[in-house]
Design an enzyme around this catalytic site. Sequence first.
Site, PDB file in Angstrom:
ATOM      1  N   TYR A 164      24.866  11.459 -29.714  1.00 11.96           N
ATOM      2  CA  TYR A 164      25.399  10.634 -29.319  1.00 11.96           C
ATOM      3  C   TYR A 164      26.426   9.942 -29.793  1.00 11.96           C
ATOM      4  CZ  TYR A 164      23.098   8.301 -26.008  1.00 11.96           C
ATOM      5  OH  TYR A 164      21.399   7.786 -25.617  1.00 11.96           O
ATOM      6  N   GLU A 165      28.019   9.270 -29.076  1.00 13.17           N
ATOM      7  CA  GLU A 165      28.815   8.725 -29.744  1.00 13.17           C
ATOM      8  C   GLU A 165      29.147   8.839 -31.353  1.00 13.17           C
ATOM      9  OE1 GLU A 165      30.096   6.610 -27.419  1.00 13.17           O
ATOM     10  OE2 GLU A 165      28.132   7.140 -25.974  1.00 13.17           O
ATOM     11  N   GLY A 166      28.941   9.737 -31.138  1.00 11.98           N
ATOM     12  CA  GLY A 166      29.584   9.869 -32.607  1.00 11.98           C
ATOM     13  C   GLY A 166      27.971  10.699 -34.062  1.00 11.98           C
TER      14      GLY A 166
END
Length: 596
Positions: free
Chosen positions: A439-441
Amino acid sequence: MPHYKAPVDDVMFLLRDVFPIEQHHNLPGFADATADTVEAILTEGAKLCEEIFLPLNRTGDLEGCVRESDGSVRTPAGYKAAYDAYVAGGWMGLSMPEAFGGQGLPTTLNVVMQEFQSSANLALAMYPGLTQGAIAALLQHGSEEIKRTYVPPMVAGTWTGTMNLTEPHCGTDLGLLKTKAVPNPDGSYAITGTKIFISSGEHDFAQNIIHLVLARIEGAPQGTKGISLFVVPKFLVENGSAGARNGVSCGSLEHKMGIHGNATCVMNYDGATGFLIGEENRGLNAMFVMMNEARLAVGVQGLSQSEVAYQNAVAYARDRLQGRALTGAKFPDKPADPIIVHPDVRRTLLSIRAFNEAARALLIWTALKSDVSHRSTDAAERQAADDHMGLMTPVAKGVLTDLGFDNTVKAQQMFGGHGYIEEWGMSQFVRDARIAMIYEGANGIQAMDLVGRKLGKDGGRAVMAFFNEVAGFCQTEAADESMKPFLDPLQLGLGDLQKATMWFMQNALAKPDHAGAGATDYMHLFGLVAMGYMWARMAKVALAKKAARTGDAAAWDAKILTGRFFMERLMPETTSRLACITSGADVTMAMPADAF
């Protein structure tokens, strides 16, 4: 049940001696942050994490969150009380502006607290962590009215915040998002669409949940240029309090591999009232404030799981009797020696420890740069700090979560078959750490951000500043013979990183696939050099303290030996990373897709 002790002493070594926090006393919020005060604050924070957060980690994993028939979400038993204790202690507003009810202390202290919280209970720590990220975005891009309305109760912890980007068909490529915003006559917008994977999207902690939502205003351009950011409260605000229910609801909970105690929601927006943050069609600029905050926090999560897994693996290795040392029995009065006598066990444990201490230093160094960036009145200082943040954010997120996960697996391995049994708790660290890589890229995206955007930004100003700083340190310390075991490997690693950077400059512009194929190797090469630089700086202090007979000699010996292990056993990986990068993309891209 797994145990955890917050590494306050190691943090204070960094903030007292390696990156002295009192050197920043001229910045707002730092005058009161003397080393003694910081130690007292972190000691209290450690108690909260060890005594309240930690006991709920295993039970929260087993119980998980439950969506009720009315769409509300019940968090695991004890979670709300733990959150209330966190709020009562003023931890939400630790580094928030005093004008909005915060304490105004350095952001660095909050980053340290995020490590302690996440080690003790990652799923629980995510609720306040996301709120702090949402506050940062509102403070930087919200209108005065929006800030006055939403920020004070979020700082107080009575309201929480989320980030809504991802949609069922749209993850990294936000230009594909379909959530729409229709202008209302009163200047608000009607938000309609579905968002998925929304951490902390619904829960029973707070009076209101403030969602930051990306959507496309009717008639806006397609792609990322037509995206706007909106604040969409769960309950509309009336006279400063939560009023009528808004048109936003939790449609379902995701069933996940880990972080079971955090409510990861499908959020449905059905004409929900939202209010524009910043300018129309420039929502990504505003959301990136929260995303960058979150990416650094996710790097912290990688370290946090590595640290707690390490602590438990060491305890087990000291206690578990199995076999005899290769050089003869070390405990002849026992039926076998503890496994910590075995070289491969020590190799494993030292690999984790050497990473943990370097990663912590890298995060604290970067957090202090964040404070300079936001608080300094010197334009050149702010620019240099901004450059550092932009360069190090993908490295911290990508490298620290990749290796943090690897380390939880290594720690699990120390337990043998017991590590595979849930009741020992090691598998939870593995499962919880896995999400941080995604997550978050996802980390491949972080690598491409580093190579594709950050290296060439402003003519390579940031990366050249890093190269010059590391080279300058090596030159300054060259006359100190005791530093040779640290400087020689660091210089070799820096040389490999510079060669890789030059290879991209010469080969990737004409053929971008070269950058794509080598990006992850480059990110890890960069991370090794950055952590090697941290070890050289820590070693300089530890060697000086030992020579001056200051403090605990055994502790300085342990620090120096751990650093030497990093340099001897982990740093040489820069050479293999360089070889992978310079092999190029030809073979990688040669196979037809249907041949896979």
